[in-house]
Design an enzyme around this catalytic site. Sequence first.
Site, short mmCIF file in Angstrom:
data_model
loop_
_atom_site.label_atom_id
_atom_site.label_comp_id
_atom_site.label_asym_id
_atom_site.label_seq_id
_atom_site.Cartn_x
_atom_site.Cartn_y
_atom_site.Cartn_z
N LYS A 1 0.86 -1.18 0.00
CA LYS A 1 0.00 0.00 0.00
C LYS A 1 0.90 1.23 0.00
O LYS A 1 1.76 1.40 0.87
CB LYS A 1 -0.87 -0.01 1.25
CG LYS A 1 -2.26 0.53 1.04
CD LYS A 1 -3.06 0.24 2.30
CE LYS A 1 -4.43 0.79 2.23
NZ LYS A 1 -5.09 0.69 3.53
C1 E4P Z 1 -8.29 1.71 3.35
O1 E4P Z 1 -7.58 0.84 2.91
C2 E4P Z 1 -8.14 2.36 4.66
O2 E4P Z 1 -7.50 1.46 5.53
C3 E4P Z 1 -9.44 2.68 5.33
O3 E4P Z 1 -10.55 2.33 4.54
C4 E4P Z 1 -9.50 4.07 5.89
O4 E4P Z 1 -10.76 4.26 6.47
P1 E4P Z 1 -11.06 5.36 7.59
O5 E4P Z 1 -11.43 6.62 6.89
O6 E4P Z 1 -12.23 4.79 8.33
O7 E4P Z 1 -9.83 5.49 8.43
#
Ligand code: E4P
Length: 211
Positions: free
Chosen positions: A83
Site C-alpha cells: 500500500k
Molecule cells: C483503506 O484501505 C483504509 O485502511 C481505510 O478504509 C481508511 O478508512 P477510515 O477513513 O475509516 O480510516
Amino acid sequence: MKLFLDTANVDDIKEIAAWGILSGVTTNPSLIAREGRDFREVIGEICDIVDGPISAEVISTEREGMLREAREKAEWHENVVIKIPMGKEGLAAVSILEKEGLRCNVTLVFSAAQGYTAALAGASFVSPFVGRLDDIGIPGMEVVADLAEIYDLHGFGTRIIAASIRHTQHVEQAALAGAHIATVPTAVVRKLVEHPLTDIGLEKFLSDWNK
Ligand code: E4P
C-alpha cells in the site's frame, strides 16, 4: 464486487473469514498501531487466515524508502500487496514496483484525477476514501463511480477498492457504482448480514414449530 476486511485484528478476520465471504484484507498504519503488535507478525497471521490480497502500507514518504520497505514486505508472503500513499513519490515507486512484479494499492485517493494517475502508473489497486470525503461534504461515492467509468472506457486493469466505508449503504452503493472490491470495517460487515425482520421471522418460525 469482492469483500475485503479493513482491519488488523486477527480474531475479527478469523471470525469473518469463517463465514466464507472474505477475499482479502487491508491494513493501514493506524489499524496496525491499534493492535499494538509486531507488523510482520500480524501480516503473517492474516496471510495464514485469508488466501487473497493482504495490503501492508509503507510509512516512508520518499521514493527510495518506499521501494526499500515495499521489497522487504513483499518477502513476507506472496499475497502481500504494497500500500503506497498517493502523490508524486508514491506514483514513482508504484511504477517501479509494478514492473518488478509487486502489486501495489494506491491509498489516500480523493479524486478521480488522482485515481486516473494511479492507473497510469500501473497500480494493481486504487483506494478511493469514500467516508472521509463524505465527512467534508463531498459525495465520496461519485469518485468511485467516475473511476469505474474511466477505467472501463479506457481499458485500465486497475481494481477499485472502495475504502473508508462507514455503513452498509456505502457497501450497497459501492457495488452499484462499479467498485471491484469494498474494504469494510468489521462492525459494518456484521451489519451487512443482519436485519431485524430476519430475527423476528426466525423467532416466529421456531415458536410455531415448538407449538
Ligand atoms: C483503506 O484501505 C483504509 O485502511 C481505510 O478504509 C481508511 O478508512 P477510515 O477513513 O475509516 O480510516
